[in-house]
Design an enzyme around this catalytic site. Sequence first.
Site, short mmCIF file in Angstrom:
data_model
loop_
_atom_site.label_atom_id
_atom_site.label_comp_id
_atom_site.label_asym_id
_atom_site.label_seq_id
_atom_site.Cartn_x
_atom_site.Cartn_y
_atom_site.Cartn_z
N GLY A 33 -22.44 -27.32 -7.70
CA GLY A 33 -21.82 -26.02 -7.97
C GLY A 33 -22.75 -24.89 -7.57
CG LEU A 34 -21.14 -21.03 -6.24
CD1 LEU A 34 -20.18 -19.93 -6.64
CD2 LEU A 34 -21.82 -20.72 -4.91
CB SER A 35 -27.46 -20.58 -7.41
OG SER A 35 -28.55 -20.11 -8.15
N GLY A 36 -26.73 -20.06 -10.44
CA GLY A 36 -26.39 -19.07 -11.46
C GLY A 36 -25.60 -19.67 -12.60
CB SER A 37 -23.51 -22.56 -13.07
OG SER A 37 -24.05 -23.52 -12.20
N GLY A 84 -23.92 -24.45 -17.50
CA GLY A 84 -24.25 -24.75 -16.12
C GLY A 84 -24.60 -26.18 -15.83
CE LYS A 85 -26.01 -26.39 -9.90
NZ LYS A 85 -25.76 -24.95 -10.16
CB SER A 141 -25.77 -30.67 -3.34
OG SER A 141 -25.06 -30.70 -4.55
#
Length: 279
Positions: free
Chosen positions: A105-109, A114-115, A183
């Site tokens: 997933g996107l950065s910032g999560s 988040g991840k 990724s």
Amino acid sequence: MAVIGTASRRRFYSFLDSELGLSDFLPSSSSSVKFVRWNAVRFDRSRFLAPIKAAKEVVSGKADGAGGKKGKPPPANIVWHECSVDKLERQQLLQQKGCVIWITGLSGSEVQPGKSTLACALSRALHSRGKLAYVLDGDNVRHGLNRDLSFGTEDRAENIRRIGEVANLFSDSGVICIASLISPYRKDRDACRAMLAEGIFIEVFMDIPLKVCEARDPKGLYKLARAGKIRGFTGIDDPYEPPLNCEVVLQQSGGNCASPSDMAETLISYLEDKGYLKA
């Protein structure tokens, strides 16, 4: 090999401190410290460093026949050695099936849910059920294994490849490996999937909108990217390619995100339904 704190308080010596062997520095006897004398010939630095240089060349891909980056096949004289204990036996021992849960997933999560937060919550939930898991966090791996890689396109691909190889080893050991990293490119994630047998790679898409990730911006990276101080930042001037056929999608519902523990339970249910939590 080194000598630390001899009876006469000599300074620290190691093989690389001198061309002399240790017997040149050790006292022959001591009332308080007993030493074993080393009666080797004088130390040849070049003979010691040569194997290290050769090993570095193999790892970096500079040696003749070395695979190097990009997952090139090993030379013909490198043969796979089978162990008498196979994956099925390891899984029987652990009473679970080794697999790779790849959270993308996107950065910032990285702020809830988040991840990284989800990966740790899932690891805790599995641990409470007596299941063995290990988290490969994208940032953590760059502290060691991938510390030599930049954030350029080629190195980002190599970063994913290496993590995929390590995750493959974990799954082969019978461990549930949780890989948590942006990724961004589909082809890199698909290449990791191709390393594993069918059904072992479980792709989990953290479908959090860009505006939400940018609003969180826990590290201030989006702000720097918008100001042009970071180039090639995923979601701003470098694309994120969402999965097309992932196993699990986790997203907001009505503008609200589920808690990390709730998301972890969703993944636990998936693993139970698919039989990963039993041998």
